[in-house]
Motif scaffolding. Structure first.
Motif, short mmCIF file in Angstrom:
data_model
loop_
_atom_site.label_atom_id
_atom_site.label_comp_id
_atom_site.label_asym_id
_atom_site.label_seq_id
_atom_site.Cartn_x
_atom_site.Cartn_y
_atom_site.Cartn_z
N SER A 33 -8.43 7.89 7.56
CA SER A 33 -7.67 7.89 6.30
C SER A 33 -8.89 7.19 5.28
O SER A 33 -9.89 6.46 5.72
CB SER A 33 -6.65 6.96 6.02
OG SER A 33 -6.88 5.50 6.56
N PHE A 34 -9.04 7.56 4.03
CA PHE A 34 -9.81 7.00 2.80
C PHE A 34 -9.16 6.88 1.49
O PHE A 34 -8.25 7.82 1.30
CB PHE A 34 -10.86 7.77 2.74
CG PHE A 34 -12.08 7.24 2.00
CD1 PHE A 34 -12.82 6.34 2.47
CD2 PHE A 34 -12.00 7.43 0.53
CE1 PHE A 34 -13.78 5.55 1.50
CE2 PHE A 34 -12.88 7.07 -0.24
CZ PHE A 34 -13.72 6.10 0.15
N GLY A 35 -9.36 5.65 1.16
CA GLY A 35 -8.99 5.55 -0.11
C GLY A 35 -9.05 3.81 -0.72
O GLY A 35 -9.88 3.44 -0.14
N LYS B 119 -1.23 8.01 -1.26
CA LYS B 119 -2.30 7.81 -2.20
C LYS B 119 -3.55 8.05 -1.38
O LYS B 119 -4.81 7.95 -2.05
CB LYS B 119 -2.51 6.68 -2.95
CG LYS B 119 -1.20 6.44 -3.95
CD LYS B 119 -1.29 5.43 -4.82
CE LYS B 119 0.09 5.29 -5.71
NZ LYS B 119 -0.11 3.85 -6.65
N ALA B 120 -3.52 7.91 -0.19
CA ALA B 120 -4.83 7.90 0.78
C ALA B 120 -5.10 9.24 1.17
O ALA B 120 -4.26 10.15 1.57
CB ALA B 120 -5.13 6.84 1.81
N TYR C 178 -12.93 0.28 -1.42
CA TYR C 178 -12.27 1.19 -0.64
C TYR C 178 -12.48 0.91 0.97
O TYR C 178 -13.17 0.10 1.26
CB TYR C 178 -13.45 2.64 -0.97
CG TYR C 178 -13.32 2.85 -2.59
CD1 TYR C 178 -12.13 3.77 -3.02
CD2 TYR C 178 -14.35 2.37 -3.13
CE1 TYR C 178 -12.10 4.07 -4.49
CE2 TYR C 178 -14.40 2.93 -4.46
CZ TYR C 178 -13.50 3.49 -5.19
OH TYR C 178 -13.55 4.05 -6.25
N GLY D 63 0.92 -1.19 -0.06
CA GLY D 63 -0.14 -0.12 -0.07
C GLY D 63 0.70 1.40 0.00
O GLY D 63 2.09 1.21 0.43
N CYS E 22 -8.13 0.05 -0.44
CA CYS E 22 -8.03 -0.55 0.51
C CYS E 22 -6.70 -0.81 1.16
O CYS E 22 -6.50 -0.39 2.39
CB CYS E 22 -8.74 -2.12 0.51
SG CYS E 22 -10.53 -2.04 0.62
N PHE F 258 -5.87 11.63 4.22
CA PHE F 258 -5.59 11.52 5.57
C PHE F 258 -5.93 12.78 6.41
O PHE F 258 -5.37 13.50 5.84
CB PHE F 258 -4.19 10.83 5.51
CG PHE F 258 -3.58 10.66 6.94
CD1 PHE F 258 -3.89 9.46 7.56
CD2 PHE F 258 -2.78 11.78 7.69
CE1 PHE F 258 -3.48 8.96 9.00
CE2 PHE F 258 -2.41 11.39 8.96
CZ PHE F 258 -2.68 10.04 9.58
N ASP G 97 -4.03 1.17 0.60
CA ASP G 97 -3.39 2.40 0.62
C ASP G 97 -3.96 3.07 1.85
O ASP G 97 -3.29 3.62 2.71
CB ASP G 97 -4.00 3.43 -0.48
CG ASP G 97 -3.11 3.01 -1.59
OD1 ASP G 97 -2.11 2.28 -1.90
OD2 ASP G 97 -3.56 3.31 -2.98
N SER G 98 -5.24 3.10 2.18
CA SER G 98 -5.92 3.71 3.45
C SER G 98 -5.54 2.84 4.64
O SER G 98 -5.12 3.55 5.75
CB SER G 98 -7.37 3.59 3.09
OG SER G 98 -8.09 4.07 4.29
N TRP G 99 -5.38 1.53 4.35
CA TRP G 99 -4.84 0.84 5.59
C TRP G 99 -3.49 0.98 5.92
O TRP G 99 -2.97 1.22 7.39
CB TRP G 99 -5.06 -0.71 5.13
CG TRP G 99 -4.12 -1.63 6.12
CD1 TRP G 99 -4.69 -2.19 7.37
CD2 TRP G 99 -3.03 -1.99 6.03
NE1 TRP G 99 -3.92 -2.72 8.19
CE2 TRP G 99 -2.55 -2.61 7.45
CE3 TRP G 99 -1.78 -1.87 5.13
CZ2 TRP G 99 -1.47 -3.50 7.66
CZ3 TRP G 99 -0.58 -2.74 5.62
CH2 TRP G 99 -0.23 -3.23 6.52
#
Length: 443
Positions: free
Chosen positions: A259-261, A20-21, A242, A16, A263, A23, A265-267
């Motif tokens: 965070s969001f994006g 890219k997420a 996502y 990840g 799976c 945050f 990247d956000s993780w």
């Protein structure tokens, strides 16, 4: 060899990319509800979901999770745009949540979900019902061997998933991230597997974790072999995936980060935070450690987290006590544990022909709670690094039948025990990981 030492190029982009997420926050920050709700609404509003079927994947009540703070703005951002909207509780093989529990967890009056979440259908994952499961394909045995670091051979992994997530156009995971005994750091794709899966993926992934060992695995930030297997399985999910990940202070509604994006990247963005906020380092090991388990853990299957998270600070030969007078069952959904009991990984590996047809998930859980040790096949003697005792509502004869020690919880004075310099009492065990200062990265 630690989990971090076995990560290699075989895992590719599964690490990840946090950059890219979207945050917000940090390890030393406390976010307001307004900040969180604004972040979530804007992130979800930007998705291309018009006229689509959307599945929200959320945790069950065994995780600290201020769900309404995240779910309400997500619902607002989706309402009126999507064709359908479902929230599936990622139980894995945990007990289903009843209406009263769901209402409290989601933040509405029992029987009145539509007042808070109009148009949202809320469902328990039903791993035991084949009509609710879709077969997505298979991860070939050679790929399993590669991703497991050579620990498994000739073992393909059939990938089966809850049909609501499998048939949706868009899947959105909404859940917290904590140090985890099987996968290193929880969250993200783990909500699909094992959260929305059935026994095969659970058995394969958990057994790989058991072979590595919880002490080496838990709280390690790089992508572990187990997470690599989970991420590989997720490549077979047809929906867009996502994740709305967040780091929540244990036993509270305080968020450090969100965070969001995609799976992975956000993780990764929130995993970088949780290894700072949810790992506590101690200068010394203790002869006795008491893990006081909150009532959200309803059996030893879930309350065993009180062992995983504190075993690293128990001295060799010391005692770890799971204190939970409210618990009366070993594992409601896994009665097979009473047949095998709790043992070290060596006990099963050296008698593999005897145990290979038993649920690998149950074998893995057994080793996780018994901890590091060895087994001499010639003498039948099992040697543990630490002793494990249950101070619960489970009868003595049941506890001893599964090879654990029994303590009557009424005989324990927690306040007095906490005064002993060789005893450590954790009043809210299960989510914060304790390690020795000598294990701190870079030391």
């Amino acid at each position: 060899m630690t989990a971090s030492q076995i990560v290699d190029d075989a895992y590719g982009t599964y690490a990840g990319d946090p950059s890219k997420a979207a945050f917000l926050g940090g390890a030393d920050q406390v976010l307001t509800a307004e900040q969180v709700e604004s972040f979530v609404f804007e992130a979800i509003s930007a998705l291309d979901v018009d006229g689509k079927d959307v599945c929200l994947i959320v945790p069950d009540g065994t995780r600290t999770c201020p769900l309404p703070m995240l779910l309400k703005p997500a619902h607002r951002a989706l309402q009126g745009r999507v064709k359908s909207m479902k929230a599936v509780i990622a139980l894995g093989t945990h007990q289903a949540m009843d209406e009263k529990h769901i209402a409290r967890f989601f933040g509405f009056r029992p029987g009145h979900a539509d007042e808070v979440y109009p148009g949202l259908e809320i469902l328990n994952h039903e791993h035991h019902d084949p009509t609710q499961i879709v077969n997505l394909g298979t991860v070939p045995a050679e790929r399993v061997t590669e991703l497991s670091g050579g620990r498994l051979h000739d073992v393909p992994m059939k990938v089966e998933l809850n049909r609501h997530a499998a048939e949706a156009d868009v899947d959105i995971v909404i859940g917290p991230i904590f140090p985890h005994e099987v996968v290193g750091v929880s969250g993200g794709n783990k909500y699909f597997f094992p959260g929305l899966s059935v026994h095969e993926v659970i058995d394969v992934s958990h057994w790989v974790g058991a072979l590595i060992g919880t002490h080496a695995m838990i709280g390690t930030r790089p992508v572990s072999p187990v997470r690599a297997l989970i991420n590989e399985a997720c490549q077979l999910i047809p929906a867009q995936r996502y994740a709305l990940c967040f780091v929540v202070k244990s036993n509270s509604e305080v968020l450090h980060a969100v965070s969001f994006g995609g799976c992975e990247d956000s993780w990764a963005a929130c995993a970088d935070v949780t290894v700072q906020t949810h790992v506590v380092y101690k200068e010394k090991a203790y002869g006795t450690v008491i893990s006081v388990m909150p009532e959200k853990y309803e059996d030893i299957w879930t309350a065993a987290k009180g062992f995983y998270k504190l075993e690293p600070i128990v001295a060799d030969g010391g005692l770890l006590v799971i204190y939970a007078p409210h618990i009366t069952e070993i594992a409601v959904m896994h009665p097979g544990l009473k047949d095998i009991g709790y043992h070290t990984i060596d006990y099963f590996v050296k008698q593999w022909d005897r145990f290979k047809d038993h649920s690998w998930g149950e074998l893995a859980h057994s080793t996780h709670l018994r901890g590091p040790g060895s087994y001499d096949a010639e003498t039948g003697v099992e040697t543990d690094r630490v002793r494990v005792a249950l101070a619960t509502g489970i009868p003595r004869e049941v506890v001893e039948s599964v090879a654990l020690e029994y303590i009557d919880p009424a005989t324990l004075d927690l306040a007095k025990l906490a005064e002993d310099p060789d005893t450590f009492v954790e009043p809210h065990a299960g989510e914060v990981l304790y390690r020795l200062e000598s294990e701190r990265p870079g030391v």
